[in-house]
Design an enzyme around this catalytic site. Structure first.
Site, PDB file in Angstrom:
ATOM      1  CE  LYS A  30      -4.034   1.988  -0.150  1.00  0.00           C
ATOM      2  NZ  LYS A  30      -3.784   3.117  -0.524  1.00  0.00           N
TER       3      LYS A  30
ATOM      4  CD  GLN B 128       3.570   4.889   2.191  1.00  0.00           C
ATOM      5  OE1 GLN B 128       3.705   5.602   1.830  1.00  0.00           O
ATOM      6  NE2 GLN B 128       2.233   4.996   2.987  1.00  0.00           N
TER       7      GLN B 128
ATOM      8  CE  LYS C 105       3.921   8.250   5.938  1.00  0.00           C
ATOM      9  NZ  LYS C 105       3.845   8.420   4.370  1.00  0.00           N
TER      10      LYS C 105
ATOM     11  CE  LYS D  23       4.439   7.649  -1.586  1.00  0.00           C
ATOM     12  NZ  LYS D  23       3.793   7.899  -1.245  1.00  0.00           N
TER      13      LYS D  23
ATOM     14  N   GLY E 267      -2.858   8.095  -4.319  1.00  0.00           N
ATOM     15  CA  GLY E 267      -2.343   9.723  -4.907  1.00  0.00           C
ATOM     16  C   GLY E 267      -1.132   9.601  -4.035  1.00  0.00           C
ATOM     17  CG  ASP E 268       3.033  10.883  -3.193  1.00  0.00           C
ATOM     18  OD1 ASP E 268       3.279  10.354  -2.051  1.00  0.00           O
ATOM     19  OD2 ASP E 268       4.181  12.088  -3.162  1.00  0.00           O
TER      20      ASP E 268
ATOM     21  CB  THR F 205      -2.249  13.715   5.031  1.00  0.00           C
ATOM     22  OG1 THR F 205      -2.747  12.415   3.358  1.00  0.00           O
ATOM     23  CG2 THR F 205      -1.175  13.464   4.781  1.00  0.00           C
TER      24      THR F 205
ATOM     25  CG  ASN G  87      -5.678  17.490  -1.613  1.00  0.00           C
ATOM     26  OD1 ASN G  87      -5.964  18.427  -2.397  1.00  0.00           O
ATOM     27  ND2 ASN G  87      -5.859  16.221  -2.426  1.00  0.00           N
TER      28      ASN G  87
ATOM     29  CB  SER H 186      -5.460   4.240   1.759  1.00  0.00           C
ATOM     30  OG  SER H 186      -5.470   5.787   0.706  1.00  0.00           O
TER      31      SER H 186
END
Length: 448
Positions: free
Chosen positions: A92, A113, A116, A128, A167-168, A211, A243, A380
């Site tokens: 993820k 990640q 996290k 990622k 998304g990123d 976020t 965002n 997410s």
């Protein structure tokens, strides 16, 4: 400083193999440094080669993305997906479209990640991806054609039980929509394979805000527990205007703070009366403009070329929400000099090691990215749950779950830090708490 022989040996191996990937080396060193007391206490991790496996991705996919621009010319970009660790769940992590994307950047993001996602308590592994494609200045049709070409290759490597991208940077609702549509067309299935989707086709309420809101929930809880304080009456400096920055600004203002800055890749604006968020939203979300426009529309606001100057603005709290390594040693010293007492990270690894050393030397409350910006991946994960259940929670339900997750991350981090002799250290605690869960799962599943 690395003193544990096992840890040193693993890092030396990473340097030898990946010496051309500075961001990845930086992320690995920071984590390994804080894990030394854990490794000393748990010899089974060395016996099972946990660190060697942790720093080596399970899979790295690199591919060509060929697409046609509006002039009819063929363009070629590189695409990446790093599937780093699946010990506690499917891979993820987001997709980033930016000219700076390369294998080392994607590996650093994927490595971060892992921990996290572990901290959220949700069953998600670390991954990622992205491309060196730049959506800036491209038409909607060009972005669509690129996304379709990108997904034509990526689809064979992902799935709702395998790898669930999100998304990123530069991958928002538009891009996720195009990517999801192409996946659906190729696979002929409607599944929760991407998160950050539109509400009309499986997205979650509060995902856009997650976020930024999560960053503020984390910061507020850390302030409450460690300083018996809050956002109320504080001056806050925020970098970025995407965002994360927009919704961090929104929540900080709701919690009683005055946010005085916003920035983009060209420069920053300073508004001593407090950022007018409706104007920033109109510029950035309404017509994808440049932040300079804010100063042209708001009397008394100042625009300054260059991004680094944002950290010279006096503040109580700094929330970096732009990109990696945006705060160096000089910027960190400027923050301290101008009264900053708290730095919590909304971007991924926005502080250099030298900057972090400045925070620690001066006793700042420091919330590392893998903990402080985990709200996005947390929601997410909640979106994945909603897709599996074929239902949708209200904004209030999702937001309440997000707040609870962020507060639990603070508690988990502080408990882990205390257990291993680093009491009050949110960075060490986040690394340790995230690692132990993954490490135990890796040991239990055998040598894979």
């Amino acid at each position: 400083m690395l003193t544990n022989e096992y840890v040193k040996r693993v890092y030396d191996q990473v340097q030898k193999r990946d010496g051309d990937q500075p961001e990845f080396l930086q992320a690995v060193y920071e984590v390994l440094d804080t894990l030394q007391p854990v490794i000393a206490k748990h010899p089974e991790y060395e016996a099972n080669g946990v660190l060697e496996r942790l720093v080596e991705p399970e899979r790295v996919v690199k591919f060509r993305v060929a697409w046609v621009d509006d002039a009819g010319k063929v363009q070629v970009n590189r695409g990446y997906r790093v599937q780093f660790n699946s010990a506690i769940g499917p891979y993820k992590g987001g997709l980033r479209f930016h000219p700076t994307v390369n294998e080392g950047v994607i590996k650093f993001l994927g490595f971060e990640q892992i921990l996290k996602n572990s901290l959220t308590t949700l069953p998600m592994g670390g991954g990622k991806g992205g491309s060196d494609f730049d959506p800036k200045g491209k038409s909607d049709a060009e972005v669509m054609r690129f996304c379709q070409a990108f997904m034509t290759e990526l689809n064979r490597h992902i799935g709702q039980f395998t790898d669930v991208p999100a998304g990123d940077i530069n991958v928002g609702a538009r891009e996720i929509g195009y990517l999801f549509g192409q996946y659906k067309r190729i696979r002929n299935e409607y599944s929760g394979v991407l998160t950050g989707k539109g509400l009309e086709f499986g997205g979650s309420l509060a995902r856009t805000e997650a976020t930024g809101y999560g960053l503020c929930y984390y910061t507020a809880e850390a302030l409450r527990v460690l300083k018996n304080d809050s956002f109320e009456g504080k001056t806050v400096v925020i970098s970025g205007s995407g965002n994360v920055a927009i919704f961090a600004t929104e929540k900080a203002q709701e919690l009683g703070a005055k946010v005085v800055t916003a920035s983009d890749s060209n420069g920053y604006v300073y508004d001593p009366d407090g950022i007018k968020l409706d104007i920033v939203k109109d510029i950035k979300l309404g017509h994808r403009g440049r932040i300079k426009e804010y100063a042209e529309r708001v009397p008394g606001a100042e625009y300054h070329e260059g991004c680094a100057g944002v950290w010279t603005v006096p503040c109580d709290i700094a929330l970096p929400c732009a990109t990696q390594n945006e705060i160096d040693e000089a910027s960190a010293e400027a923050l301290v000099k101008n009264g900053c007492k708290v730095v919590c990270e909304g971007a991924n690894m926005p502080s250099t090691p030298e900057a972090i050393a400045v925070y620690q030397k001066n006793g700042l409350l420091y919330g590392p990215a893998k903990a402080a910006n985990a709200g996005g991946v947390a929601v997410s994960g909640l979106e994945m749950s909603q897709n599996s259940y074929r239902l949708s929670w209200t904004f209030e339900e999702t937001d309440a779950k997000l707040k609870s997750i962020m507060e639990s991350i603070v508690a988990e981090s502080l408990a882990a830090a205390k257990e291993y002799g680093e009491e009050g250290d949110l960075m060490a605690g986040a690394n340790i708490a995230g690692f132990v869960k993954v490490a135990n799962a890796m040991v239990a599943q055998g040598i894979l």
